[in-house]
Design a protein around this motif. Structure first.
Motif, PDB file in Angstrom:
ATOM      1  N   GLU A   1       0.824  -1.211   0.000  1.00  0.00           N
ATOM      2  CA  GLU A   1       0.000   0.000   0.000  1.00  0.00           C
ATOM      3  C   GLU A   1       0.859   1.262   0.000  1.00  0.00           C
ATOM      4  O   GLU A   1       0.554   2.240  -0.704  1.00  0.00           O
ATOM      5  CB  GLU A   1      -0.928  -0.010   1.220  1.00  0.00           C
ATOM      6  CG  GLU A   1      -1.999  -1.096   1.159  1.00  0.00           C
ATOM      7  CD  GLU A   1      -2.799  -1.189   2.440  1.00  0.00           C
ATOM      8  OE1 GLU A   1      -2.371  -0.573   3.450  1.00  0.00           O
ATOM      9  OE2 GLU A   1      -3.843  -1.882   2.444  1.00  0.00           O
ATOM     10  N   LEU A   2       1.936   1.247   0.782  1.00  0.00           N
ATOM     11  CA  LEU A   2       2.825   2.411   0.844  1.00  0.00           C
ATOM     12  C   LEU A   2       3.564   2.607  -0.477  1.00  0.00           C
ATOM     13  O   LEU A   2       3.777   3.742  -0.919  1.00  0.00           O
ATOM     14  CB  LEU A   2       3.824   2.248   1.997  1.00  0.00           C
ATOM     15  CG  LEU A   2       3.233   2.304   3.409  1.00  0.00           C
ATOM     16  CD1 LEU A   2       4.321   2.073   4.447  1.00  0.00           C
ATOM     17  CD2 LEU A   2       2.550   3.635   3.669  1.00  0.00           C
ATOM     18  N   ALA A   3       3.965   1.482  -1.098  1.00  0.00           N
ATOM     19  CA  ALA A   3       4.631   1.578  -2.405  1.00  0.00           C
ATOM     20  C   ALA A   3       3.699   2.203  -3.437  1.00  0.00           C
ATOM     21  O   ALA A   3       4.116   3.061  -4.244  1.00  0.00           O
ATOM     22  CB  ALA A   3       5.078   0.181  -2.851  1.00  0.00           C
ATOM     23  N   LYS A   4       2.441   1.793  -3.400  1.00  0.00           N
ATOM     24  CA  LYS A   4       1.450   2.357  -4.327  1.00  0.00           C
ATOM     25  C   LYS A   4       1.294   3.857  -4.096  1.00  0.00           C
ATOM     26  O   LYS A   4       1.281   4.650  -5.056  1.00  0.00           O
ATOM     27  CB  LYS A   4       0.109   1.649  -4.132  1.00  0.00           C
ATOM     28  CG  LYS A   4      -0.999   2.183  -5.032  1.00  0.00           C
ATOM     29  CD  LYS A   4      -2.303   1.432  -4.787  1.00  0.00           C
ATOM     30  CE  LYS A   4      -3.422   1.979  -5.672  1.00  0.00           C
ATOM     31  NZ  LYS A   4      -4.708   1.251  -5.429  1.00  0.00           N
ATOM     32  N   GLN A   5       1.191   4.262  -2.821  1.00  0.00           N
ATOM     33  CA  GLN A   5       1.030   5.678  -2.510  1.00  0.00           C
ATOM     34  C   GLN A   5       2.270   6.478  -2.906  1.00  0.00           C
ATOM     35  O   GLN A   5       2.167   7.604  -3.413  1.00  0.00           O
ATOM     36  CB  GLN A   5       0.753   5.853  -1.013  1.00  0.00           C
ATOM     37  CG  GLN A   5       0.363   7.277  -0.626  1.00  0.00           C
ATOM     38  CD  GLN A   5      -0.912   7.734  -1.329  1.00  0.00           C
ATOM     39  OE1 GLN A   5      -1.919   7.037  -1.317  1.00  0.00           O
ATOM     40  NE2 GLN A   5      -0.847   8.906  -1.975  1.00  0.00           N
ATOM     41  N   LEU A   6       3.443   5.881  -2.689  1.00  0.00           N
ATOM     42  CA  LEU A   6       4.682   6.552  -3.072  1.00  0.00           C
ATOM     43  C   LEU A   6       4.718   6.816  -4.576  1.00  0.00           C
ATOM     44  O   LEU A   6       5.129   7.894  -5.033  1.00  0.00           O
ATOM     45  CB  LEU A   6       5.890   5.707  -2.660  1.00  0.00           C
ATOM     46  CG  LEU A   6       7.271   6.250  -3.052  1.00  0.00           C
ATOM     47  CD1 LEU A   6       7.577   7.536  -2.288  1.00  0.00           C
ATOM     48  CD2 LEU A   6       8.362   5.208  -2.792  1.00  0.00           C
ATOM     49  N   MET A   7       4.268   5.841  -5.368  1.00  0.00           N
ATOM     50  CA  MET A   7       4.265   6.001  -6.817  1.00  0.00           C
ATOM     51  C   MET A   7       3.255   7.056  -7.265  1.00  0.00           C
ATOM     52  O   MET A   7       3.476   7.772  -8.240  1.00  0.00           O
ATOM     53  CB  MET A   7       3.966   4.663  -7.491  1.00  0.00           C
ATOM     54  CG  MET A   7       5.081   3.620  -7.352  1.00  0.00           C
ATOM     55  SD  MET A   7       6.663   4.132  -8.119  1.00  0.00           S
ATOM     56  CE  MET A   7       7.577   4.761  -6.694  1.00  0.00           C
ATOM     57  N   ILE A   8       2.158   7.176  -6.535  1.00  0.00           N
ATOM     58  CA  ILE A   8       1.178   8.227  -6.841  1.00  0.00           C
ATOM     59  C   ILE A   8       1.776   9.601  -6.547  1.00  0.00           C
ATOM     60  O   ILE A   8       1.630  10.548  -7.320  1.00  0.00           O
ATOM     61  CB  ILE A   8      -0.114   8.017  -6.020  1.00  0.00           C
ATOM     62  CG1 ILE A   8      -0.836   6.748  -6.480  1.00  0.00           C
ATOM     63  CG2 ILE A   8      -1.027   9.234  -6.131  1.00  0.00           C
ATOM     64  CD1 ILE A   8      -2.011   6.350  -5.593  1.00  0.00           C
ATOM     65  N   ASP A   9       2.496   9.676  -5.416  1.00  0.00           N
ATOM     66  CA  ASP A   9       3.029  10.968  -4.970  1.00  0.00           C
ATOM     67  C   ASP A   9       4.324  11.372  -5.681  1.00  0.00           C
ATOM     68  O   ASP A   9       4.555  12.547  -5.957  1.00  0.00           O
ATOM     69  CB  ASP A   9       3.302  10.934  -3.467  1.00  0.00           C
ATOM     70  CG  ASP A   9       2.038  10.708  -2.636  1.00  0.00           C
ATOM     71  OD1 ASP A   9       0.943  10.954  -3.162  1.00  0.00           O
ATOM     72  OD2 ASP A   9       2.168  10.268  -1.471  1.00  0.00           O
ATOM     73  N   HIS A  10       5.195  10.371  -5.952  1.00  0.00           N
ATOM     74  CA  HIS A  10       6.555  10.707  -6.403  1.00  0.00           C
ATOM     75  C   HIS A  10       7.082   9.771  -7.492  1.00  0.00           C
ATOM     76  O   HIS A  10       8.289   9.519  -7.550  1.00  0.00           O
ATOM     77  CB  HIS A  10       7.525  10.633  -5.209  1.00  0.00           C
ATOM     78  CG  HIS A  10       7.227  11.559  -4.095  1.00  0.00           C
ATOM     79  ND1 HIS A  10       7.544  12.905  -4.117  1.00  0.00           N
ATOM     80  CD2 HIS A  10       6.631  11.334  -2.888  1.00  0.00           C
ATOM     81  CE1 HIS A  10       7.174  13.472  -2.984  1.00  0.00           C
ATOM     82  NE2 HIS A  10       6.607  12.551  -2.215  1.00  0.00           N
ATOM     83  N   LYS A  11       6.229   9.273  -8.348  1.00  0.00           N
ATOM     84  CA  LYS A  11       6.647   8.229  -9.290  1.00  0.00           C
ATOM     85  C   LYS A  11       7.923   8.559 -10.056  1.00  0.00           C
ATOM     86  O   LYS A  11       8.814   7.716 -10.195  1.00  0.00           O
ATOM     87  CB  LYS A  11       5.521   7.930 -10.287  1.00  0.00           C
ATOM     88  CG  LYS A  11       5.895   6.807 -11.257  1.00  0.00           C
ATOM     89  CD  LYS A  11       4.752   6.428 -12.166  1.00  0.00           C
ATOM     90  CE  LYS A  11       5.171   5.287 -13.084  1.00  0.00           C
ATOM     91  NZ  LYS A  11       4.082   4.867 -13.997  1.00  0.00           N
ATOM     92  N   ASP A  12       8.034   9.763 -10.565  1.00  0.00           N
ATOM     93  CA  ASP A  12       9.191  10.129 -11.378  1.00  0.00           C
ATOM     94  C   ASP A  12      10.242  10.892 -10.585  1.00  0.00           C
ATOM     95  O   ASP A  12      11.162  11.477 -11.174  1.00  0.00           O
ATOM     96  CB  ASP A  12       8.734  10.974 -12.579  1.00  0.00           C
ATOM     97  CG  ASP A  12       7.770  10.202 -13.471  1.00  0.00           C
ATOM     98  OD1 ASP A  12       8.017   8.999 -13.693  1.00  0.00           O
ATOM     99  OD2 ASP A  12       6.767  10.805 -13.917  1.00  0.00           O
ATOM    100  N   ASN A  13      10.102  10.879  -9.258  1.00  0.00           N
ATOM    101  CA  ASN A  13      11.001  11.700  -8.460  1.00  0.00           C
ATOM    102  C   ASN A  13      11.453  10.976  -7.185  1.00  0.00           C
ATOM    103  O   ASN A  13      11.551  11.569  -6.120  1.00  0.00           O
ATOM    104  CB  ASN A  13      10.315  13.026  -8.103  1.00  0.00           C
ATOM    105  CG  ASN A  13      11.303  14.051  -7.587  1.00  0.00           C
ATOM    106  OD1 ASN A  13      12.497  13.983  -7.885  1.00  0.00           O
ATOM    107  ND2 ASN A  13      10.817  14.993  -6.796  1.00  0.00           N
ATOM    108  N   VAL A  14      11.709   9.673  -7.296  1.00  0.00           N
ATOM    109  CA  VAL A  14      12.240   8.902  -6.173  1.00  0.00           C
ATOM    110  C   VAL A  14      13.188   7.853  -6.729  1.00  0.00           C
ATOM    111  O   VAL A  14      12.913   7.208  -7.737  1.00  0.00           O
ATOM    112  CB  VAL A  14      11.101   8.262  -5.335  1.00  0.00           C
ATOM    113  CG1 VAL A  14      10.308   7.269  -6.166  1.00  0.00           C
ATOM    114  CG2 VAL A  14      11.659   7.596  -4.085  1.00  0.00           C
TER     115      VAL A  14
END
Length: 347
Positions: A234-247
């Protein structure tokens, strides 16, 4: 063969029960000849001492209590394994209890162990333990208390820990050396000391390498152990929503979170480590069989368990000899295990 008792041995040899008892316990005021007669007959008649009576006399129960947050956990199972081996070698039984990260249950378990008259207690605190009055009750009862892994720094007792801050610092520095600058952290709950220290190690690694700390890259886990795998996804999914191209990379508070994170990436065709690197914590056996395998921090759980038991028995001996108990804090060294989820080379 039917077991005998002290009276039967005494009657057979013509000795008093007191003499037989002293002979069996090696008292110096009983002759070697008498001791041999008693011991030989005791063996022949299959005599074993009444443990309850012995415990009343020695004021020892020969029982140790252990409370852990969860048993279904590779790290804690290894700690328990080492504690059990050491206790068995010394003739002690172990009562193992699971708090399920529940503070109220942890308190009840402490009361139960105290009512059972255990000789010592070892505890890894639940994530929700804030009030430590139940720990002070143990100390005030004169029973040695050893805290391990998840501790409270304010409790005056011996502690066995990792240097979580240093371990996290080293893991994140490795990610930085690999060329990563936008590093997310899936941190543990706000309360446990090891969760706090891993977060502080993460943050210090960034600042020491001139990378600005970005709080939006830090995600808090509920840290319920059994739910960590699901929460990692779930956290990985949220991270990709928030910062997909910037992490660039993720450092997680434990390996179950990492495995859940990796599972999400694999299902969504996000390549690890090519697109994003991943570093876990605890070195679960599963991290070596995932695809790709996951880099992690080895905590040396067996050494934690062995040292916890060793210090407990040292304090029990000091107590028996009416010596002052000097509390100790032992730091068990960690090491970084590099696998395929990190590139492991300076970019």
């Amino acid at each position: 063969m039917q077991k005998t008792n002290l009276k039967e041995i005494a009657k057979t040899l013509g000795f008093s029960v007191a003499t037989v008892s002293k002979a069996l316990n090696g008292y110096s005021d009983v002759s070697e000849k008498t001791k041999k007669l008693v011991l030989d007959l005791a063996e022949e008649l299959n005599y074993t001492p009444n443990s309850f009576a012995v415990n009343l006399r020695t004021k020892e129960s020969k029982t140790i209590g252990v409370i852990i947050p969860t048993m279904v956990h590779y790290f804690f199972s290894n700690i328990i394994d080492s504690i059990l081996k050491d206790c068995e070698e010394r003739g002690y039984m172990v009562i193992i209890m699971q708090s399920n990260e529940n503070y109220e249950l942890e308190k009840k378990q402490v009361d139960l162990l105290l009512s059972k008259g255990v000789d010592g207690i070892l505890i890894s605190l639940s994530n929700k333990t804030r009030d430590t009055s139940h720990l002070k009750k143990i100390i005030n009862s004169g029973i040695p208390l050893i805290l391990f892994d998840k501790i409270d720094k304010n409790i005056k007792c011996s502690k066995i820990i990792n240097d979580d801050r240093k371990a996290a610092y080293n893991a994140v520095c490795h990610l930085i050396k690999n060329g990563n600058k936008r590093i997310a952290h899936f941190r543990g709950a706000l309360n446990p000391q090891n969760s706090i220290d891993r977060f502080l190690g993460y943050k210090k690694a960034l600042t020491d390498n001139n990378i600005e700390y970005d709080p939006s890259l830090v995600y808090e886990c509920k840290n319920n152990n059994r739910d960590d795998f699901v929460e990692g996804a779930e956290l990985a999914k949220q991270l990709m929503i928030d910062h997909k191209d910037n992490v660039d990379a993720i450092f997680t508070v434990n390996d179950l979170i990492s495995i859940g994170t990796l599972n999400y990436f694999n299902r969504n065709n996000i390549k690890v480590p090519e697109e994003i690197e991943l570093f876990g914590f605890s070195n679960w056996f599963m991290t070596n069989v995932t695809t790709p395998s996951i880099s992690s921090v080895e905590q040396n759980a067996n050494k934690i368990g062995k040292k916890a038991a060793e210090i407990l028995f040292k304090e029990l001996e000091q107590k028996a000899n009416e010596e002052e108990i000097l509390y100790e804090t032992h730091i068990i060294e960690t090491e970084l295990i590099f696998r395929d989820s990190t590139s492991n080379k300076i970019k």
